[in-house]
Design a protein around this motif. Structure first.
Motif, PDB file in Angstrom:
ATOM      1  N   LEU A 150      39.806  39.543  24.307  1.00 41.35           N
ATOM      2  CA  LEU A 150      40.548  39.224  25.521  1.00 41.35           C
ATOM      3  C   LEU A 150      39.853  38.008  26.123  1.00 41.35           C
ATOM      4  CD1 LEU A 150      42.680  39.881  27.705  1.00 41.35           C
ATOM      5  CD2 LEU A 150      40.949  41.332  28.790  1.00 41.35           C
ATOM      6  N   ILE A 151      40.574  36.875  26.204  1.00 41.65           N
ATOM      7  CA  ILE A 151      39.933  35.629  26.646  1.00 41.65           C
ATOM      8  C   ILE A 151      40.450  35.129  27.991  1.00 41.65           C
ATOM      9  CG2 ILE A 151      39.257  34.868  24.343  1.00 41.65           C
ATOM     10  CD1 ILE A 151      41.778  33.054  24.349  1.00 41.65           C
ATOM     11  N   GLY A 152      41.461  35.766  28.540  1.00 44.57           N
ATOM     12  CA  GLY A 152      41.962  35.304  29.822  1.00 44.57           C
ATOM     13  C   GLY A 152      42.998  36.242  30.402  1.00 44.57           C
ATOM     14  N   ALA A 153      43.301  36.017  31.678  1.00 48.95           N
ATOM     15  CA  ALA A 153      44.327  36.782  32.374  1.00 48.95           C
ATOM     16  C   ALA A 153      44.934  35.882  33.445  1.00 48.95           C
ATOM     17  CB  ALA A 153      43.738  38.041  33.002  1.00 48.95           C
ATOM     18  N   ALA A 154      46.202  36.117  33.758  1.00 44.79           N
ATOM     19  CA  ALA A 154      46.891  35.339  34.781  1.00 44.79           C
ATOM     20  C   ALA A 154      47.860  36.246  35.523  1.00 44.79           C
ATOM     21  CB  ALA A 154      47.650  34.178  34.137  1.00 44.79           C
ATOM     22  N   SER A 155      48.063  35.929  36.805  1.00 46.18           N
ATOM     23  CA  SER A 155      49.018  36.687  37.617  1.00 46.18           C
ATOM     24  C   SER A 155      49.357  35.878  38.858  1.00 46.18           C
ATOM     25  CB  SER A 155      48.425  38.034  38.036  1.00 46.18           C
ATOM     26  OG  SER A 155      49.340  38.746  38.856  1.00 46.18           O
ATOM     27  N   LYS A 200      43.485  32.855  41.937  1.00 43.09           N
ATOM     28  CA  LYS A 200      42.591  32.739  40.786  1.00 43.09           C
ATOM     29  C   LYS A 200      42.437  34.112  40.139  1.00 43.09           C
ATOM     30  CE  LYS A 200      38.217  30.459  39.803  1.00 43.09           C
ATOM     31  NZ  LYS A 200      37.052  29.831  40.417  1.00 43.09           N
ATOM     32  N   VAL A 201      42.510  34.153  38.809  1.00 42.35           N
ATOM     33  CA  VAL A 201      42.342  35.403  38.060  1.00 42.35           C
ATOM     34  C   VAL A 201      41.312  35.146  36.972  1.00 42.35           C
ATOM     35  CG1 VAL A 201      43.477  37.195  36.687  1.00 42.35           C
ATOM     36  CG2 VAL A 201      44.762  36.012  38.498  1.00 42.35           C
ATOM     37  N   GLU A 202      40.276  35.994  36.925  1.00 46.31           N
ATOM     38  CA  GLU A 202      39.204  35.828  35.940  1.00 46.31           C
ATOM     39  C   GLU A 202      38.820  37.171  35.341  1.00 46.31           C
ATOM     40  OE1 GLU A 202      36.756  32.059  37.877  1.00 46.31           O
ATOM     41  OE2 GLU A 202      35.916  34.063  38.090  1.00 46.31           O
ATOM     42  N   LEU A 203      38.184  37.101  34.183  1.00 45.25           N
ATOM     43  CA  LEU A 203      37.565  38.282  33.585  1.00 45.25           C
ATOM     44  C   LEU A 203      36.161  38.374  34.157  1.00 45.25           C
ATOM     45  CD1 LEU A 203      38.728  37.750  29.896  1.00 45.25           C
ATOM     46  CD2 LEU A 203      39.833  39.093  31.697  1.00 45.25           C
ATOM     47  N   HIS A 204      35.803  39.545  34.684  1.00 45.24           N
ATOM     48  CA  HIS A 204      34.509  39.728  35.344  1.00 45.24           C
ATOM     49  C   HIS A 204      33.777  40.939  34.788  1.00 45.24           C
ATOM     50  CE1 HIS A 204      34.711  37.447  39.436  1.00 45.24           C
ATOM     51  NE2 HIS A 204      35.132  36.699  38.447  1.00 45.24           N
ATOM     52  N   THR A 205      32.479  40.941  34.999  1.00 47.50           N
ATOM     53  CA  THR A 205      31.641  42.103  34.748  1.00 47.50           C
ATOM     54  C   THR A 205      30.595  42.159  35.856  1.00 47.50           C
ATOM     55  OG1 THR A 205      30.500  43.362  33.031  1.00 47.50           O
ATOM     56  CG2 THR A 205      29.875  41.026  33.263  1.00 47.50           C
ATOM     57  N   HIS A 206      29.734  43.147  35.787  1.00 46.65           N
ATOM     58  CA  HIS A 206      28.665  43.294  36.770  1.00 46.65           C
ATOM     59  C   HIS A 206      27.324  43.052  36.091  1.00 46.65           C
ATOM     60  CE1 HIS A 206      31.946  45.637  38.638  1.00 46.65           C
ATOM     61  NE2 HIS A 206      31.485  45.076  39.719  1.00 46.65           N
ATOM     62  N   LYS A 207      26.461  42.333  36.782  1.00 50.38           N
ATOM     63  CA  LYS A 207      25.124  42.046  36.270  1.00 50.38           C
ATOM     64  C   LYS A 207      24.108  42.679  37.211  1.00 50.38           C
ATOM     65  CE  LYS A 207      22.123  38.235  34.985  1.00 50.38           C
ATOM     66  NZ  LYS A 207      21.972  36.781  34.924  1.00 50.38           N
ATOM     67  N   HIS A 255      36.243  44.028  34.157  1.00 53.23           N
ATOM     68  CA  HIS A 255      37.535  44.163  34.835  1.00 53.23           C
ATOM     69  C   HIS A 255      38.226  42.807  34.929  1.00 53.23           C
ATOM     70  CE1 HIS A 255      34.487  43.321  37.923  1.00 53.23           C
ATOM     71  NE2 HIS A 255      35.442  42.685  38.583  1.00 53.23           N
ATOM     72  N   VAL A 256      39.511  42.841  35.272  1.00 52.91           N
ATOM     73  CA  VAL A 256      40.267  41.642  35.606  1.00 52.91           C
ATOM     74  C   VAL A 256      40.150  41.479  37.113  1.00 52.91           C
ATOM     75  CG1 VAL A 256      42.541  40.549  35.672  1.00 52.91           C
ATOM     76  CG2 VAL A 256      41.871  41.917  33.674  1.00 52.91           C
ATOM     77  N   MET A 257      39.680  40.328  37.576  1.00 50.97           N
ATOM     78  CA  MET A 257      39.441  40.088  39.002  1.00 50.97           C
ATOM     79  C   MET A 257      40.508  39.175  39.570  1.00 50.97           C
ATOM     80  SD  MET A 257      37.136  40.888  41.251  1.00 50.97           S
ATOM     81  CE  MET A 257      37.061  40.513  42.986  1.00 50.97           C
ATOM     82  N   PHE A 258      41.116  39.603  40.687  1.00 47.17           N
ATOM     83  CA  PHE A 258      42.100  38.804  41.413  1.00 47.17           C
ATOM     84  C   PHE A 258      41.420  38.253  42.664  1.00 47.17           C
ATOM     85  CE2 PHE A 258      44.576  42.474  39.664  1.00 47.17           C
ATOM     86  CZ  PHE A 258      45.214  41.781  38.641  1.00 47.17           C
ATOM     87  N   MET A 259      41.334  36.936  42.794  1.00 44.09           N
ATOM     88  CA  MET A 259      40.679  36.322  43.951  1.00 44.09           C
ATOM     89  C   MET A 259      41.684  35.487  44.732  1.00 44.09           C
ATOM     90  SD  MET A 259      37.175  35.289  41.992  1.00 44.09           S
ATOM     91  CE  MET A 259      38.095  34.703  40.581  1.00 44.09           C
ATOM     92  N   GLY A 260      41.672  35.663  46.049  1.00 35.78           N
ATOM     93  CA  GLY A 260      42.635  34.964  46.888  1.00 35.78           C
ATOM     94  C   GLY A 260      44.020  35.550  46.722  1.00 35.78           C
ATOM     95  N   LEU A 261      44.155  36.843  46.997  1.00 39.91           N
ATOM     96  CA  LEU A 261      45.454  37.504  46.837  1.00 39.91           C
ATOM     97  C   LEU A 261      46.532  36.766  47.619  1.00 39.91           C
ATOM     98  CD1 LEU A 261      44.475  41.289  47.031  1.00 39.91           C
ATOM     99  CD2 LEU A 261      45.141  39.988  45.000  1.00 39.91           C
ATOM    100  N   THR A 262      47.682  36.576  47.002  1.00 39.69           N
ATOM    101  CA  THR A 262      48.805  35.891  47.633  1.00 39.69           C
ATOM    102  C   THR A 262      49.764  36.873  48.293  1.00 39.69           C
ATOM    103  OG1 THR A 262      50.017  35.886  45.540  1.00 39.69           O
ATOM    104  CG2 THR A 262      48.677  33.929  46.049  1.00 39.69           C
TER     105      THR A 262
END
Length: 165
Positions: free
Chosen positions: A58-63, A68-75, A107-114
């Motif tokens: 899985l290399i990307g996501a869009a919505s 902005k939509v990105e693939l994220h993890t926790h460090k 997870h898939v991260m949604f930033m700046g919800l419209t």
């Protein structure tokens, strides 16, 4: 609510609960949520199963739900602090295997919800795989779901998300 309206609502809910399939990839148990009502960020979680004999990624996501939509993890930053980070290389989905996107992890991260995420509605997300290509998934919004073992939100460093929530 009339019988017809109830029937249609039930049919839509059942259809949304079914897994999505494309080119040997199956998306199961997907849901999206925000951490709090009116939040500026949200996330989507799911199980991705690879029913092929070839590794994929899985290399990307869009919505349209977010700027902005990105693939994220926790460090783990130490001292009980976790930081969300963008995973540019994506997530490996082994041949015949599964990769879970789950709260407190990838997870898939949604930033700046419209728009607001509303309980029971759906979010359209396009998942992009190296080999399987694009898969469009209708993900139900579930703000009530309680996942066991999820991280405590108060110890999360959101400085990298651009949302501050």
């Amino acid at each position: 609510m009339s019988f017809t309206s109830k029937f249609l609502a039930t049919a839509v809910a059942v259809a949304m609960a079914l897994p999505a399939f494309a080119d040997g990839m199956m998306i199961n148990d997907a849901y999206a949520r925000t951490a709090m009502k009116g939040g500026k960020s949200g996330a989507a979680f799911m199980q991705i199963m690879n029913h092929t004999d070839t590794d994929d990624r899985l290399i990307g996501a869009a919505s349209d739900i977010a700027k902005k939509v990105e693939l994220h993890t926790h460090k783990d930053m130490g001292e009980g602090v976790m930081k969300m980070v963008h995973v540019e290389e994506g997530f490996a989905i082994p041949a015949g295997g599964m990769h879970a996107l789950a709260r407190g992890g990838d997870h898939v991260m949604f930033m700046g919800l419209t728009q607001d995420m509303i309980q029971g509605e759906t979010v359209e997300v396009t998942l992009t795989f190296e080999k399987a290509g694009d898969i469009v998934v209708q993900i139900p919004v579930d703000l009530e779901r309680q996942d066991h073992g999820a991280m405590q939100h108060k110890k999360m460093d959101h400085s990298n998300t651009g949302s501050g929530s």
